[in-house]
Motif scaffolding. Sequence first.
Motif, PDB file in Angstrom:
ATOM      1  N   ASP A 223       0.796  -1.311   0.005  1.00 55.15           N
ATOM      2  CA  ASP A 223       0.015   0.028   0.091  1.00 55.15           C
ATOM      3  C   ASP A 223       0.809   1.211   0.117  1.00 55.15           C
ATOM      4  N   VAL A 224       2.106   1.340   0.349  1.00 53.77           N
ATOM      5  CA  VAL A 224       2.759   2.360   0.461  1.00 53.77           C
ATOM      6  C   VAL A 224       3.035   3.224  -0.608  1.00 53.77           C
ATOM      7  N   ALA A 225       2.391   4.623  -0.327  1.00 54.61           N
ATOM      8  CA  ALA A 225       2.607   5.581  -1.491  1.00 54.61           C
ATOM      9  C   ALA A 225       3.103   6.820  -0.900  1.00 54.61           C
ATOM     10  N   MET A 226       3.972   7.479  -1.752  1.00 54.36           N
ATOM     11  CA  MET A 226       4.543   8.685  -1.285  1.00 54.36           C
ATOM     12  C   MET A 226       5.010   9.446  -2.301  1.00 54.36           C
ATOM     13  N   ASP A 227       5.114  10.875  -2.209  1.00 56.73           N
ATOM     14  CA  ASP A 227       5.724  11.681  -3.260  1.00 56.73           C
ATOM     15  C   ASP A 227       6.911  11.140  -3.913  1.00 56.73           C
ATOM     16  N   GLY A 228       7.103  11.098  -5.239  1.00 53.76           N
ATOM     17  CA  GLY A 228       8.206  10.770  -5.906  1.00 53.76           C
ATOM     18  C   GLY A 228       8.657   9.137  -6.016  1.00 53.76           C
ATOM     19  N   LEU A 229       7.533   8.459  -5.738  1.00 48.26           N
ATOM     20  CA  LEU A 229       7.838   7.019  -5.367  1.00 48.26           C
ATOM     21  C   LEU A 229       8.080   6.365  -6.790  1.00 48.26           C
ATOM     22  N   MET A 230       9.103   5.460  -6.930  1.00 49.36           N
ATOM     23  CA  MET A 230       9.300   4.637  -8.057  1.00 49.36           C
ATOM     24  C   MET A 230       9.346   3.168  -7.885  1.00 49.36           C
ATOM     25  N   TYR A 231       9.165   2.371  -8.690  1.00 47.52           N
ATOM     26  CA  TYR A 231       9.058   1.001  -8.710  1.00 47.52           C
ATOM     27  C   TYR A 231       9.955   0.247  -9.234  1.00 47.52           C
ATOM     28  N   ALA A 232      10.471  -0.888  -8.202  1.00 46.14           N
ATOM     29  CA  ALA A 232      11.567  -1.772  -9.056  1.00 46.14           C
ATOM     30  C   ALA A 232      11.133  -3.122  -8.955  1.00 46.14           C
ATOM     31  N   VAL A 233      11.432  -3.635 -10.042  1.00 46.81           N
ATOM     32  CA  VAL A 233      11.267  -5.247 -10.528  1.00 46.81           C
ATOM     33  C   VAL A 233      12.319  -5.871 -10.944  1.00 46.81           C
ATOM     34  N   SER A 234      12.946  -7.036 -10.458  1.00 50.51           N
ATOM     35  CA  SER A 234      14.127  -7.478 -10.809  1.00 50.51           C
ATOM     36  C   SER A 234      14.140  -8.760 -11.633  1.00 50.51           C
ATOM     37  N   LEU A 235      15.067  -8.920 -12.509  1.00 54.06           N
ATOM     38  CA  LEU A 235      15.170 -10.080 -13.279  1.00 54.06           C
ATOM     39  C   LEU A 235      16.439 -11.057 -12.653  1.00 54.06           C
ATOM     40  N   ARG A 236      16.057 -12.060 -12.354  1.00 58.79           N
ATOM     41  CA  ARG A 236      16.809 -12.760 -11.456  1.00 58.79           C
ATOM     42  C   ARG A 236      17.250 -14.093 -12.257  1.00 58.79           C
ATOM     43  N   SER A 237      18.239 -14.752 -12.140  1.00 59.77           N
ATOM     44  CA  SER A 237      18.875 -16.138 -12.449  1.00 59.77           C
ATOM     45  C   SER A 237      17.692 -16.874 -12.328  1.00 59.77           C
ATOM     46  N   PRO A 238      17.447 -17.721 -13.506  1.00 65.94           N
ATOM     47  CA  PRO A 238      16.533 -18.882 -13.345  1.00 65.94           C
ATOM     48  C   PRO A 238      17.087 -20.041 -12.718  1.00 65.94           C
ATOM     49  N   ARG A 426      15.252   9.166  -3.960  1.00 65.28           N
ATOM     50  CA  ARG A 426      14.097   9.068  -4.245  1.00 65.28           C
ATOM     51  C   ARG A 426      13.595   7.870  -3.621  1.00 65.28           C
ATOM     52  N   PRO A 427      12.498   7.671  -3.216  1.00 69.19           N
ATOM     53  CA  PRO A 427      12.106   6.536  -2.867  1.00 69.19           C
ATOM     54  C   PRO A 427      11.663   5.417  -3.740  1.00 69.19           C
ATOM     55  N   ILE A 428      12.176   3.978  -3.229  1.00 72.43           N
ATOM     56  CA  ILE A 428      11.995   3.295  -4.725  1.00 72.43           C
ATOM     57  C   ILE A 428      11.278   2.067  -3.804  1.00 72.43           C
ATOM     58  N   LYS A 429      10.232   1.174  -4.302  1.00 70.75           N
ATOM     59  CA  LYS A 429       9.418   0.155  -3.923  1.00 70.75           C
ATOM     60  C   LYS A 429      10.035  -0.913  -4.548  1.00 70.75           C
ATOM     61  N   LEU A 430      10.417  -1.930  -4.239  1.00 70.18           N
ATOM     62  CA  LEU A 430      10.954  -3.201  -4.744  1.00 70.18           C
ATOM     63  C   LEU A 430       9.722  -4.191  -4.451  1.00 70.18           C
ATOM     64  N   VAL A 431       9.412  -4.776  -5.666  1.00 74.45           N
ATOM     65  CA  VAL A 431       8.273  -5.584  -5.584  1.00 74.45           C
ATOM     66  C   VAL A 431       8.653  -7.005  -6.177  1.00 74.45           C
ATOM     67  N   TRP A 432       8.453  -8.100  -5.370  1.00 73.73           N
ATOM     68  CA  TRP A 432       8.383  -9.449  -6.045  1.00 73.73           C
ATOM     69  C   TRP A 432       7.040 -10.026  -6.306  1.00 73.73           C
ATOM     70  N   THR A 433       6.987 -10.166  -7.718  1.00 75.54           N
ATOM     71  CA  THR A 433       5.654 -10.869  -8.166  1.00 75.54           C
ATOM     72  C   THR A 433       5.438 -12.255  -7.853  1.00 75.54           C
ATOM     73  N   ARG A 434       4.357 -12.704  -7.740  1.00 77.07           N
ATOM     74  CA  ARG A 434       4.029 -14.152  -7.126  1.00 77.07           C
ATOM     75  C   ARG A 434       4.975 -15.105  -7.681  1.00 77.07           C
TER      76      ARG A 434
END
Length: 724
Positions: A223-238, A426-434
């Motif tokens: 839910d976290v939201a704030m001014d300037g928030l960016m979103y990060a998603v990573s590609l990891r080794s299979p 700048r704030p960064i939100k790291l998200v792992w998908t399911r």
Amino acid sequence: MLNRLISQGVPAKGTTRRGFLKMTAGAAGGLILGGAIQPTTAAAQAGTDGLATPFVHIRPDNTVVVIVKHLDKGQGTATGLATLIADELDADAAQVTTEFAPANTGLYANTLMGVQGTGGSTAMANSWQQYREAGATARAMLVSAAAQAWGVDPQSVSVSGGMITDGSNTASLGDMAEAAAGQSIPDSVSLKTPDQWVYIGKSFPRVDLVRKTQGATNMYGMDVAMDGLMYAVSLRSPRFGGELAGLDDAEARAMPGVIDVIRLPDRATVIAESTWQAIQARDALAAEWDFSNAENRGTEELRAEYTALLDEDGTVFEDAAASQAEEAKVIEADYFFPYLAHTPMEPIDVTVLFDGTEATFWTGSQIQTLDQNISAQVLGIDPESVKVETLWGGGSFGRRAIYDSHYVAEAAMIAQAWLQTHGEARPIKLVWTREDDVRGGYYRPMHMHRVRAGLDAEGNITSWDQRVVGQGIAIGTAFEQFMVNNGVDASSVEGLGEHSAYTIPGWSVDVHHPRIGVPVLWWRSVGNTHTAYVVETIMDELAEAADADPVEFRLRYLTDPRARGVLELAVEKAGAVQDGLTRGIAVHKSFGSYVAEIADVRMREDGTVKVERVTCGVDCGVPINPSNIEAQIEGGLGYGLSAILREEITMTDGEVNQSNFYDYTPLRIADMPQVDVHIVPSTEAPTGIGEPGTPPIGPAVANAVRRATGKAVRELPFSSYGLA
């Protein structure tokens, strides 16, 4: 996995990320994990904010704020701690709310773990005395302040339902809060006796219910939201341990909303204006991987290695002398338990803001001490410069209790790389998908067991030889010094031998811990999930071989009266077996608590299992909140049933085959049985309840299936046998 520390923008040569994180966790362990930290005495802070102590704030607006040192991830910890404070304080439940404590090991350490953290079903056990004393201390200071203000003897002042009175004068807790802050802290306080309890053992409203029902903002990490928030998603080794050998990010960089692509040694991270844009761009990255140091084996290869180890002597854990009586009957069995994912409903996420000197993390932090210390070392700053804002967790089942704080460390590395490249915080939100989480490791370890048990001519157990093969969760981590003894990881053998509720003649256990490149972690009830299954199914087969009633046979070896009590209670409440159903029984001790579960199952015409009803007997000491105990048993039982029916993580050539709920199939609502929970009255100190409901359900159902079909289920999940 990230495998080099970014230090001033330059990867530390030769240091793997996993090795670095284990090293830093170990460094923290020298200071923090080396011994249990004693609870700090509450210190009042005078001021316009009322009475403030580390565990309770009483504000002038008559709000009582309980400071929760443990993560609440749905298990009701915040409500339990609020219950303890409110009862000793004599507050009105309606005026009580909660806030999570800041990261401060000195004030908020789990007294059973030595770090600020939540796990092992210890929240209530380690807080029972501490929080009651905090409530009683605040009450004593309020009474003292009222007596002084009214010019009366403190003995004439009483508190009830959030009101203070001497019979002539009346005030609310908030009215006296500021005056109470100026009072001396009593050297000792008297706690209520059970007959005086208002909420404990009875009822207290869940403190999170209204917020969750109303969809409160910024409650969860997602839910976290704030001014300037960016979103990060990573590609990891299979494959676990793979290195990023080449990356073409041109297409991703050109996609809408993409702000940057950050390359790290073992992954690439897309930063974008939204999560969806980050996911889309991440999927457009073209990567080449170096698997030379990766785990390249699949499930079949690992299973073959485990099977071979079953034929070799392992490290001795338990070595009891067998009976001299001649064996009349022998049961031999091999068991297989797959890797399991945690799959909490809220996947992993963390938001970070780093300005080069200070950092703040917003996440459902389960071990704040490690998150604070490890992220500080990643960023090259003092731990005091790291603030951890603990949020509510949307489930965990062990997934957030990370010994290497890997996702917090990953967020720290991303934030550091961003700052070095762009020069602005700048704030960064790291998200792992399911899919990231299901494929990303940290599973319950795969295990195999081999058992040989003998009976004499009278049907008594003469010997029990057991071999366990599986990865040790704590081996190579900061927790090794506490959880590994003489080469045996406690997480693989809990519930066996001296740790069992049974006293069984000749019970000998040895263990193999193969080194596998698959990351493993404690999973709800940890080793009890497979040890209980083995013990209780073997006990059932021994009972049948001895031509004995399964309850009576167990009672022969249950020397612990509390274990006997839950089994006898469950049997009494279960009543007679209904026509068309078959009954299975299991009883197990874990996390200091005792649970017996009796499963009544129906075999469908297609050969699959339907668990119709489960009757539970529970002894977890003083039942702080009975309705929450019932909910935890129901939830733990459902979680365990889900695992045994269809869940498994498998690999081919080192790559995980499952990805989401369509191929990692959890319990469906139609699978959930009727559950009846019966709690044993107790005056013992509270013990764990979040996990003990999980271990018995598997063997209880398996025992019913074997009695109905003649087929012993020794390989999980049940779907392997066509039973689910």
